[in-house]
Write an enzyme that holds these catalytic residues in place. Structure first.
Site, PDB file in Angstrom:
ATOM      1  N   ARG A   1       0.811  -1.202   0.000  1.00 16.01           N
ATOM      2  CA  ARG A   1       0.000   0.000   0.000  1.00 16.01           C
ATOM      3  C   ARG A   1       0.847   1.255   0.000  1.00 16.01           C
ATOM      4  NH1 ARG A   1      -5.103  -0.442   4.059  1.00 16.01           N
ATOM      5  NH2 ARG A   1      -6.334  -1.663   2.603  1.00 16.01           N
TER       6      ARG A   1
ATOM      7  N   GLU B   1      -2.687  -7.346  -6.080  1.00 14.31           N
ATOM      8  CA  GLU B   1      -4.051  -7.787  -6.402  1.00 14.31           C
ATOM      9  C   GLU B   1      -4.049  -9.186  -6.995  1.00 14.31           C
ATOM     10  OE1 GLU B   1      -6.941  -6.736  -5.595  1.00 14.31           O
ATOM     11  OE2 GLU B   1      -6.107  -5.049  -4.519  1.00 14.31           O
TER      12      GLU B   1
ATOM     13  N   THR C   1      -5.906 -15.841  -1.920  1.00  7.84           N
ATOM     14  CA  THR C   1      -4.807 -16.062  -0.980  1.00  7.84           C
ATOM     15  C   THR C   1      -4.941 -15.012   0.122  1.00  7.84           C
ATOM     16  OG1 THR C   1      -3.441 -16.757  -2.844  1.00  7.84           O
ATOM     17  CG2 THR C   1      -2.300 -16.325  -0.809  1.00  7.84           C
TER      18      THR C   1
ATOM     19  N   LEU D   1       1.980 -19.200  -3.002  1.00  6.56           N
ATOM     20  CA  LEU D   1       0.901 -18.260  -3.309  1.00  6.56           C
ATOM     21  C   LEU D   1      -0.253 -18.938  -4.059  1.00  6.56           C
ATOM     22  CD1 LEU D   1       3.152 -15.237  -4.239  1.00  6.56           C
ATOM     23  CD2 LEU D   1       1.524 -15.284  -2.357  1.00  6.56           C
TER      24      LEU D   1
ATOM     25  N   TYR E   1      -2.247 -21.418  -7.066  1.00  8.52           N
ATOM     26  CA  TYR E   1      -2.680 -21.131  -8.440  1.00  8.52           C
ATOM     27  C   TYR E   1      -1.586 -20.561  -9.343  1.00  8.52           C
ATOM     28  CZ  TYR E   1      -7.356 -22.212  -7.051  1.00  8.52           C
ATOM     29  OH  TYR E   1      -8.442 -22.868  -6.604  1.00  8.52           O
TER      30      TYR E   1
ATOM     31  N   TYR F   1     -12.902  -8.144 -11.543  1.00  3.96           N
ATOM     32  CA  TYR F   1     -12.530  -7.653 -10.214  1.00  3.96           C
ATOM     33  C   TYR F   1     -11.193  -6.901 -10.254  1.00  3.96           C
ATOM     34  CZ  TYR F   1     -10.549  -7.304  -5.686  1.00  3.96           C
ATOM     35  OH  TYR F   1      -9.928  -6.780  -4.585  1.00  3.96           O
TER      36      TYR F   1
ATOM     37  N   ASP G   1     -14.948  -7.464  -3.473  1.00  6.86           N
ATOM     38  CA  ASP G   1     -14.357  -8.758  -3.141  1.00  6.86           C
ATOM     39  C   ASP G   1     -15.194  -9.394  -2.032  1.00  6.86           C
ATOM     40  OD1 ASP G   1     -13.742  -7.410  -0.833  1.00  6.86           O
ATOM     41  OD2 ASP G   1     -11.577  -7.696  -0.969  1.00  6.86           O
TER      42      ASP G   1
ATOM     43  N   CYS H   1     -16.160  -5.695  10.289  1.00  6.57           N
ATOM     44  CA  CYS H   1     -17.345  -6.447   9.872  1.00  6.57           C
ATOM     45  C   CYS H   1     -16.918  -7.866   9.501  1.00  6.57           C
ATOM     46  CB  CYS H   1     -18.015  -5.745   8.693  1.00  6.57           C
ATOM     47  SG  CYS H   1     -19.668  -6.363   8.370  1.00  6.57           S
TER      48      CYS H   1
ATOM     49  N   CYS I   1     -19.950  -4.303  15.521  1.00  3.63           N
ATOM     50  CA  CYS I   1     -20.846  -3.189  15.189  1.00  3.63           C
ATOM     51  C   CYS I   1     -20.619  -1.962  16.082  1.00  3.63           C
ATOM     52  CB  CYS I   1     -22.296  -3.643  15.264  1.00  3.63           C
ATOM     53  SG  CYS I   1     -22.640  -5.059  14.197  1.00  3.63           S
TER      54      CYS I   1
ATOM     55  N   CYS J   1     -18.147   0.242  14.459  1.00  2.00           N
ATOM     56  CA  CYS J   1     -18.289   0.359  13.007  1.00  2.00           C
ATOM     57  C   CYS J   1     -18.778   1.750  12.605  1.00  2.00           C
ATOM     58  CB  CYS J   1     -19.271  -0.691  12.515  1.00  2.00           C
ATOM     59  SG  CYS J   1     -19.551  -0.585  10.741  1.00  2.00           S
TER      60      CYS J   1
ATOM     61  N   CYS K   1     -26.687   0.713   9.147  1.00  2.00           N
ATOM     62  CA  CYS K   1     -26.670  -0.705   8.807  1.00  2.00           C
ATOM     63  C   CYS K   1     -28.006  -1.377   9.146  1.00  2.00           C
ATOM     64  CB  CYS K   1     -25.535  -1.389   9.554  1.00  2.00           C
ATOM     65  SG  CYS K   1     -25.438  -3.138   9.186  1.00  2.00           S
TER      66      CYS K   1
END
Ligand code: SF4
Length: 486
Positions: free
Chosen positions: A144, A160, A166, A203, A205, A243, A261, A313, A320, A323, A329
């Site tokens: 990030r 991504e 994973t 990782l 796949y 996605y 997601d 969540c 909650c 949140c 909600c």
């Protein structure tokens, strides 16, 4: 008074602070910084700020603001001359404007040259609430961008792809190593596929690793080594589906895309109390999610929703009380949050069966083979096996698939492995052959196996035959290599 359409949580504090520091006594620098600050902020180029360095400034500004707000005036709207007089304004440029920016509870304004340049009101929308929460509670993840930094599209893309099916902890462990080995798209494109597959171990796949490698080549050839911003161009790259296109548009390029997601599905299903079971409910969830996407800070918003799903969540015990969406909600209000999203009853996974042939040469090398490029575990190295069948078979029936006519001995037990859509039981047969009679093929000594791109299923077979000693040999070899290279 000019109003702009602008998310009120858009950061101004950090660049303002930088501006204050950088611009003092330097009119040119101040003017350039002012253009960059206001222009960038309004264009939505800035990201969430890190409140830590400026937290005290912000609290002081807000305290002064609250103290001097004229009676009857809506909170946070209007000129706070006392605040500026008290030194809480920001000097934006010698020939530019006198300015003031404040992050009050329900509005933000930017003033310049004695007039208000911009006012935006907090609207209490899910996006505004989420972004405010994100600014305080965002996860720090290796891929990030730090608050205030623009995202690196290459890193976002890698993460991504790695995060597809994973977990974050698994990816976090391996991501830095992968980036250190392939720091740029060009380096990834130039690397042999085997190196990429090897770095991908753990990782899952491997088709994703192969697509990543192919896509890197296309990015270099067609886009000059720069990940394209355009939706159609992104979609044309191998391994990038709906996605991932949305995630890249939002997180890498800050475009308002609907990123949904598993975490987001859960939050949205609860927020709107969507009771239809998954996967049928996916369409409604996507439609509802699309109504929430803000036009600014779309990347932060997408990550905020993911973080909320991962941290607050959560599937079994939604927090909650902590949140930011609690007031909105519907599932919480109805007391059904923990039941959502519902899922259609899953069918039992089918089972498959196969025989694996561990053929050892008299020098200790073992016969291996590479799987076909396309399909499950494509391009990976494995111990040869017979066909994967739907019913268990006696090993003798597979003799035709054996790589050599030798005496095969069945090892006790089976190796069980699970793929997403089926489980497999492997029976292992062991045989020996002299170098003179050994069939052609890929032979490798077990001490070198860890350098090969072997899927987990094959590693389980190796461990079944050699026991834990194989892993100790691998650790020894790695320690020796580290000592030599260090
Ligand atoms: Fe999830 Fe509870 Fe927040 Fe609703 S209030 S989104 S159920 S954590």
């Amino acid at each position: 008074m000019a109003e702009i359409t602008r998310n009120p949580f858009e950061d101004l504090g950090r660049p303002m602070l930088q501006l204050k520091r950088a611009g003092t006594g330097n009119p040119d620098g101040q003017a350039a910084a002012a253009r960059q600050t206001l222009g960038g902020a309004i264009a939505g180029e800035l990201r969430t700020h890190n409140r830590r360095p400026i937290g005290q400034d912000r609290r002081e500004r807000e305290a002064v603001f609250a103290q001097h707000r004229p009676a009857g005036q809506p909170r946070g709207i209007g000129q706070p001359p006392q605040a500026e007089a008290a030194g809480y304004g920001w000097i934006l440029g010698a020939s530019c404007h006198g300015g003031f920016a404040s992050r009050a509870m329900d509005s933000i304004l930017v003033r310049g040259g004695g007039k208000t340049m911009a006012v935006a009101k907090l609207d209490g929308s899910p996006a505004a609430r989420l972004l405010a929460w994100f600014d305080r509670h965002r996860r720090r993840l290796p891929w990030r961008a730090e608050p205030g930094e623009a995202a690196d599209p290459y890193r976002v893309w890698l993460s991504e792809i790695m995060l597809q099916q994973t977990t974050v902890p698994t990816v976090a462990e391996r991501y830095e190593r992968f980036v250190a080995r392939f720091p740029t798209v060009e380096r990834l494109a130039d690397a042999p596929l085997d190196d990429v597959l090897h770095a991908w171990q753990g990782l899952g796949y491997y088709a994703r690793a192969r697509n990543l490698h192919r896509a890197a080549g296309e990015i270099v050839r067609r886009h000059g080594g720069v990940l394209p911003r355009d939706e159609a161009a992104l979609r044309a790259l191998p391994g990038i589906g709906d996605y991932t296109v949305a995630a890249l548009r939002a997180i890498a390029f800050d475009q308002p895309a609907n990123v949904v997601d598993g975490n987001v599905e859960r939050v949205v299903a609860r927020l709107f109390a969507i009771e239809a079971p998954l996967p049928g409910a996916k369409i409604e969830i996507r439609q509802r999610a699309a109504t929430l996407v803000p036009s600014l800070r779309a990347g932060d918003y997408a990550q905020a929703l993911m973080d909320l799903g991962a941290m607050v969540c959560t599937p079994r015990s939604p927090g909650c009380l902590a949140c930011p969406l609690a007031e909105l909600c519907v599932a919480r209000q109805r007391g059904i949050a923990v039941e959502l999203p519902r899922r259609a009853i899953a069918k039992a996974k089918p089972k498959r069966y196969a025989v694996v042939y561990w053929l050892e040469r008299d020098d200790g090398a073992v016969l291996l083979r590479r799987r076909p490029e396309n399909g499950l575990l494509g391009g990976m190295i494995e111990i040869p096996s017979g066909p994967w069948r739907d019913a268990a078979e006696e090993p003798d029936e597979s003799a035709g698939a054996a790589p050599a006519r030798v005496q095969w001995r069945r090892l006790e037990g089976v190796v069980a492995h699970g793929f997403t859509h089926f489980d497999i039981d492997l029976v292992v047969l062991k045989g020996r052959v002299t170098a003179a009679r050994a069939p052609e093929g890929l032979w490798s000594h077990p001490k070198d196996f860890h350098r090969l791109a072997m899927p987990t299923m094959t590693k389980k077979v190796v461990e079944h035959v050699l026991g834990r000693g194989w892993r100790r040999a691998k650790a020894r070899d790695q320690a020796t290599r580290r000592a030599v290279s260090g």
